[in-house]
Motif scaffolding. Sequence first.
Motif, mmCIF file in Angstrom:
data_model
loop_
_atom_site.group_PDB
_atom_site.id
_atom_site.type_symbol
_atom_site.label_atom_id
_atom_site.label_comp_id
_atom_site.label_asym_id
_atom_site.label_seq_id
_atom_site.Cartn_x
_atom_site.Cartn_y
_atom_site.Cartn_z
ATOM 1 N N ARG A 1 54.278 37.666 36.139
ATOM 2 C CA ARG A 1 53.698 38.993 35.941
ATOM 3 C C ARG A 1 53.544 39.364 34.460
ATOM 4 N NH1 ARG A 1 51.307 38.081 39.709
ATOM 5 N NH2 ARG A 1 51.826 38.735 41.804
ATOM 6 N N SER A 2 54.337 38.762 33.589
ATOM 7 C CA SER A 2 54.224 39.085 32.160
ATOM 8 C C SER A 2 53.215 38.182 31.452
ATOM 9 C CB SER A 2 55.595 38.975 31.478
ATOM 10 O OG SER A 2 56.032 37.627 31.488
ATOM 11 N N SER A 3 52.688 37.183 32.154
ATOM 12 C CA SER A 3 51.739 36.246 31.557
ATOM 13 C C SER A 3 50.318 36.792 31.635
ATOM 14 C CB SER A 3 51.804 34.913 32.310
ATOM 15 O OG SER A 3 50.649 34.149 32.033
ATOM 16 N N GLY A 4 49.623 36.738 30.537
ATOM 17 C CA GLY A 4 48.228 37.153 30.534
ATOM 18 C C GLY A 4 47.359 36.254 31.397
ATOM 19 N N PHE A 5 47.747 35.001 31.527
ATOM 20 C CA PHE A 5 46.937 34.038 32.276
ATOM 21 C C PHE A 5 47.203 34.071 33.776
ATOM 22 C CE2 PHE A 5 47.345 32.047 28.045
ATOM 23 C CZ PHE A 5 46.004 32.012 27.708
ATOM 24 N N PHE A 6 48.437 34.334 34.177
ATOM 25 C CA PHE A 6 48.837 34.171 35.573
ATOM 26 C C PHE A 6 49.121 35.479 36.306
ATOM 27 C CE2 PHE A 6 51.034 30.426 33.371
ATOM 28 C CZ PHE A 6 49.883 29.654 33.384
ATOM 29 N N SER A 7 49.067 36.603 35.607
ATOM 30 C CA SER A 7 49.552 37.861 36.179
ATOM 31 C C SER A 7 48.792 38.326 37.413
ATOM 32 C CB SER A 7 49.546 38.967 35.116
ATOM 33 O OG SER A 7 48.226 39.187 34.660
ATOM 34 N N ALA A 8 47.550 37.889 37.586
ATOM 35 C CA ALA A 8 46.761 38.337 38.743
ATOM 36 C C ALA A 8 46.943 37.456 39.983
ATOM 37 C CB ALA A 8 45.277 38.394 38.373
ATOM 38 N N ILE A 9 47.676 36.359 39.861
ATOM 39 C CA ILE A 9 47.862 35.455 41.006
ATOM 40 C C ILE A 9 48.809 36.115 42.007
ATOM 41 C CG2 ILE A 9 48.692 33.195 41.789
ATOM 42 C CD1 ILE A 9 48.043 32.147 38.941
ATOM 43 N N PRO A 10 48.371 36.278 43.263
ATOM 44 C CA PRO A 10 49.255 36.876 44.276
ATOM 45 C C PRO A 10 50.507 36.021 44.497
ATOM 46 C CG PRO A 10 46.981 36.839 45.036
ATOM 47 C CD PRO A 10 47.040 36.004 43.787
ATOM 48 N N LEU A 11 51.600 36.694 44.762
ATOM 49 C CA LEU A 11 52.908 36.046 44.853
ATOM 50 C C LEU A 11 53.678 36.563 46.056
ATOM 51 C CD1 LEU A 11 54.812 34.223 43.116
ATOM 52 C CD2 LEU A 11 55.419 36.273 41.860
ATOM 53 N N ILE A 12 54.094 35.639 46.929
ATOM 54 C CA ILE A 12 54.945 35.977 48.074
ATOM 55 C C ILE A 12 56.304 35.342 47.843
ATOM 56 C CG2 ILE A 12 55.322 35.702 50.563
ATOM 57 C CD1 ILE A 12 52.285 35.566 50.912
ATOM 58 N N VAL A 13 57.352 36.138 47.963
ATOM 59 C CA VAL A 13 58.713 35.631 47.785
ATOM 60 C C VAL A 13 59.338 35.400 49.158
ATOM 61 C CG1 VAL A 13 61.021 36.191 46.932
ATOM 62 C CG2 VAL A 13 59.016 36.742 45.542
ATOM 63 N N LEU A 14 59.953 34.228 49.320
ATOM 64 C CA LEU A 14 60.720 33.895 50.528
ATOM 65 C C LEU A 14 62.191 33.872 50.136
ATOM 66 C CD1 LEU A 14 58.829 30.791 51.974
ATOM 67 C CD2 LEU A 14 58.638 33.145 52.721
ATOM 68 N N SER A 15 63.042 34.413 50.993
ATOM 69 C CA SER A 15 64.458 34.378 50.671
ATOM 70 C C SER A 15 65.309 34.524 51.915
ATOM 71 C CB SER A 15 64.801 35.518 49.704
ATOM 72 O OG SER A 15 66.187 35.519 49.438
#
Length: 135
Positions: free
Chosen positions: A71-85
């Motif tokens: 989320r803090s990366s200018g390049f990757f911040s828009a990539i959707p992210l699902i967390v499994l735990s």
Amino acid sequence: MKSRYKIFAIDDEPSVLLIIQHYFKGKFEVNVFNKPADAVATMHEGNLPDIIICDLNMPEISGTEFVELIRSSGFFSAIPLIVLSATDSSEKKIDILNLGADDFMVKPFNPKELEARINSILRRTGKPSFQTLNG
């Protein structure tokens, strides 16, 4: 138009990666990683996923640190992210979602539910779902 979306699955449990790879291989291009650092290195090479699924409890870089990094990366911040735990703490879910994860699922998970959540995120990001692409 691209017909197959790319998923990066990151988990230190090989069984989880096998489930994701097996279930989604006919619908998505699936890349699996045991360590978040390997996924980040691949992304730095220009190989970007349409969605990332990552575990919360991993060695070296935790899932929390990984979400913050993406989320803090200018390049990757828009990539959707699902967390499994395996953690089902409401407080932890809230923390991860507030850090920028798009969704949170508790293990063990139903791959059909994960697919529905992926398609929901793809719809919200303006990408047609797998069903739309392949009738």
